[in-house]
Design a protein around this motif. Structure first.
Motif, short mmCIF file in Angstrom:
data_model
loop_
_atom_site.label_atom_id
_atom_site.label_comp_id
_atom_site.label_asym_id
_atom_site.label_seq_id
_atom_site.Cartn_x
_atom_site.Cartn_y
_atom_site.Cartn_z
N LYS A 1 0.77 -1.09 -0.05
CA LYS A 1 -0.05 0.09 0.01
C LYS A 1 0.98 1.23 0.10
O LYS A 1 0.50 2.20 -0.46
N LEU A 2 2.15 1.07 0.72
CA LEU A 2 2.83 2.24 0.54
C LEU A 2 4.02 2.32 -0.65
O LEU A 2 4.84 3.29 -0.75
N ASN A 3 3.47 1.38 -1.50
CA ASN A 3 4.38 1.38 -2.97
C ASN A 3 6.06 1.36 -2.36
O ASN A 3 6.78 2.12 -3.01
N THR A 4 6.23 0.57 -1.68
CA THR A 4 7.65 -0.04 -1.22
C THR A 4 8.00 -1.39 -1.08
O THR A 4 6.83 -2.13 -1.63
N THR A 5 8.86 -1.67 -0.39
CA THR A 5 9.13 -2.88 -0.35
C THR A 5 9.46 -3.52 1.18
O THR A 5 9.75 -2.57 2.09
#
Length: 116
Positions: free
Chosen positions: A54-58
């Protein structure tokens, strides 16, 4: 604060979200999420994956394993390697024809997205 709590807070702010918005996006109780950001608790692996998505990260970024918050992009040659390594799907064998169809589909999907 832990690396995780600092990076979670940084990623949330990068999205322009308040804690209240994050709680809504993640479908978590406010106190649970607040504890994550304060370093009092850490999520289980499934929640960690959901937060990262959802935070567009890993998850690697959130846990401090890597410093780049951007998810790795897949190149055409990466796709080729993945398809060459794919021998089956859901227990059913894949042949060259199957891999070619998958590659064609993905290339068409992403070229349509780029056109928009």
């Amino acid at each position: 604060m832990s690396v995780f709590s600092e990076r979670l807070t940084t990623a949330r702010k990068a999205m322009g979200w308040t804690r209240k918005r994050a709680v809504s996006e993640f479908s978590l109780p406010y106190q649970t999420y607040s504890n994550y950001e304060q370093g009092k608790r850490e999520p289980d692996i499934n929640t960690m994956k959901r937060l990262a998505y959802k935070l567009n990260t890993t998850t690697d970024y959130l846990t401090g394993a890597v410093d780049n918050p951007a998810p790795a992009s897949v190149t055409s040659s990466d796709l080729e390697d993945m398809l060459n390594d794919a021998h089956s799907y859901d227990g059913k064998p894949m042949d060259e024809h199957d891999r070619a169809l998958i590659k064609q589909y993905l290339e068409a999907l992403f070229s349509q997205r780029d056109a928009k």
